[in-house]
Design an enzyme around this catalytic site. Structure first.
Site, PDB file in Angstrom:
ATOM      1  N   GLY A 119      13.811  11.292  62.330  1.00  0.00           N
ATOM      2  CA  GLY A 119      15.255  11.243  62.516  1.00  0.00           C
ATOM      3  C   GLY A 119      15.916  12.504  62.014  1.00  0.00           C
ATOM      4  O   GLY A 119      15.392  13.174  61.114  1.00  0.00           O
ATOM      5  N   GLN A 168      22.785  17.708  58.945  1.00  0.00           N
ATOM      6  CA  GLN A 168      21.598  18.381  58.400  1.00  0.00           C
ATOM      7  C   GLN A 168      21.365  19.755  59.019  1.00  0.00           C
ATOM      8  O   GLN A 168      20.603  20.554  58.480  1.00  0.00           O
ATOM      9  CB  GLN A 168      20.338  17.520  58.612  1.00  0.00           C
ATOM     10  N   CYS A 180      13.014  12.590  53.829  1.00  0.00           N
ATOM     11  CA  CYS A 180      14.178  13.181  54.483  1.00  0.00           C
ATOM     12  C   CYS A 180      13.889  14.658  54.715  1.00  0.00           C
ATOM     13  O   CYS A 180      13.372  15.321  53.818  1.00  0.00           O
ATOM     14  CB  CYS A 180      15.405  13.020  53.588  1.00  0.00           C
ATOM     15  N   LEU A 181      14.208  15.158  55.904  1.00  0.00           N
ATOM     16  CA  LEU A 181      13.923  16.569  56.201  1.00  0.00           C
ATOM     17  C   LEU A 181      14.726  17.510  55.303  1.00  0.00           C
ATOM     18  O   LEU A 181      14.370  18.676  55.173  1.00  0.00           O
ATOM     19  CB  LEU A 181      14.196  16.862  57.680  1.00  0.00           C
ATOM     20  N   HIS A 208      19.359   5.270  57.249  1.00  0.00           N
ATOM     21  CA  HIS A 208      19.207   6.573  56.590  1.00  0.00           C
ATOM     22  C   HIS A 208      20.051   7.643  57.300  1.00  0.00           C
ATOM     23  O   HIS A 208      20.804   8.377  56.656  1.00  0.00           O
ATOM     24  CB  HIS A 208      17.724   6.967  56.583  1.00  0.00           C
ATOM     25  N   GLU A 209      19.922   7.699  58.633  1.00  0.00           N
ATOM     26  CA  GLU A 209      20.668   8.719  59.388  1.00  0.00           C
ATOM     27  C   GLU A 209      22.164   8.435  59.348  1.00  0.00           C
ATOM     28  O   GLU A 209      22.969   9.361  59.266  1.00  0.00           O
ATOM     29  CB  GLU A 209      20.170   8.804  60.839  1.00  0.00           C
ATOM     30  N   HIS A 213      23.801   9.946  56.396  1.00  0.00           N
ATOM     31  CA  HIS A 213      24.061  11.395  56.498  1.00  0.00           C
ATOM     32  C   HIS A 213      25.455  11.664  57.062  1.00  0.00           C
ATOM     33  O   HIS A 213      26.097  12.646  56.693  1.00  0.00           O
ATOM     34  CB  HIS A 213      23.026  12.071  57.402  1.00  0.00           C
TER      35      HIS A 213
HETATM   36 NI    NI Z   1      17.586  12.434  55.878  1.00  0.00          NI
END
Ligand code: NI
Length: 171
Positions: A46, A51, A93-94, A135-136, A139
């Protein structure tokens, strides 16, 4: 399509609340394509627009495994309209490379959003998809994994990220 740079914690831009998309046009579709490309290259399941430094309420998710067909979905102006149950899941998480942390989430969710054609859809999810959606979604509100854990765990994550950035800047 362009692979964009993924911002890493503690970049301030990850903490801003994102704005709704006013119109799903070609510019938004290009953003979605770039986000998908960036997510696959990372690789991750995701990615949210903040991000990559774009403060819009857009995220992409694809939870398909390596040898499974793509399940790419774009979520524009999403709303979580239902939440059921509680589950603890180990998340990554990226924007926190190498960090994995257990977080409590709803077990099942129902999401309403616009797709890349601007068409409204609803999706009910459980398992990894439900986790990824929550999670997304976080953000888009500028909320990170560090906002969902104890202060002690938050300090540990901060230390890990500092170490990572310090070793990267060494010649
Ligand atoms: Ni994340």
């Amino acid at each position: 399509m362009t692979i964009r740079t993924i911002l890493e914690y503690p970049d301030k831009r990850l903490t801003y609340e994102a704005e709704p998309v006013a119109k799903v046009d070609d510019e938004v579709r290009t953003l979605v394509e770039d986000m998908a490309e960036t997510m696959y290259a990372a690789p991750g399941v995701g990615l949210a627009a903040p991000q990559i430094g774009v403060a819009l309420r857009v995220f992409v998710i694809d939870i398909a495994g390596e040898n499974e067909p793509s399940q790419l979905r774009a979520f524009i102006n999403p709303e979580i309209v239902e939440k059921h149950g509680v589950v603890v899941w180990e998340e990554g998480c990226l924007s926190f490379p190498g960090v994995h942390v257990e977080i409590e989430r709803a077990e099942r969710v129902k999401v309403r959003a616009l797709d890349a054609q601007g068409k409204e859809f609803e999706l009910e999810a459980d398992g990894l998809l439900a986790i990824a959606l929550q999670h997304e979604y976080d953000h888009l509100d500028g909320k990170l994994m560090t906002d969902r854990v104890s202060l002690l765990k938050k300090r540990m994550i901060e230390r890990e990220m500092r170490k990572r950035h310090a070793s990267e800047s060494r010649p």
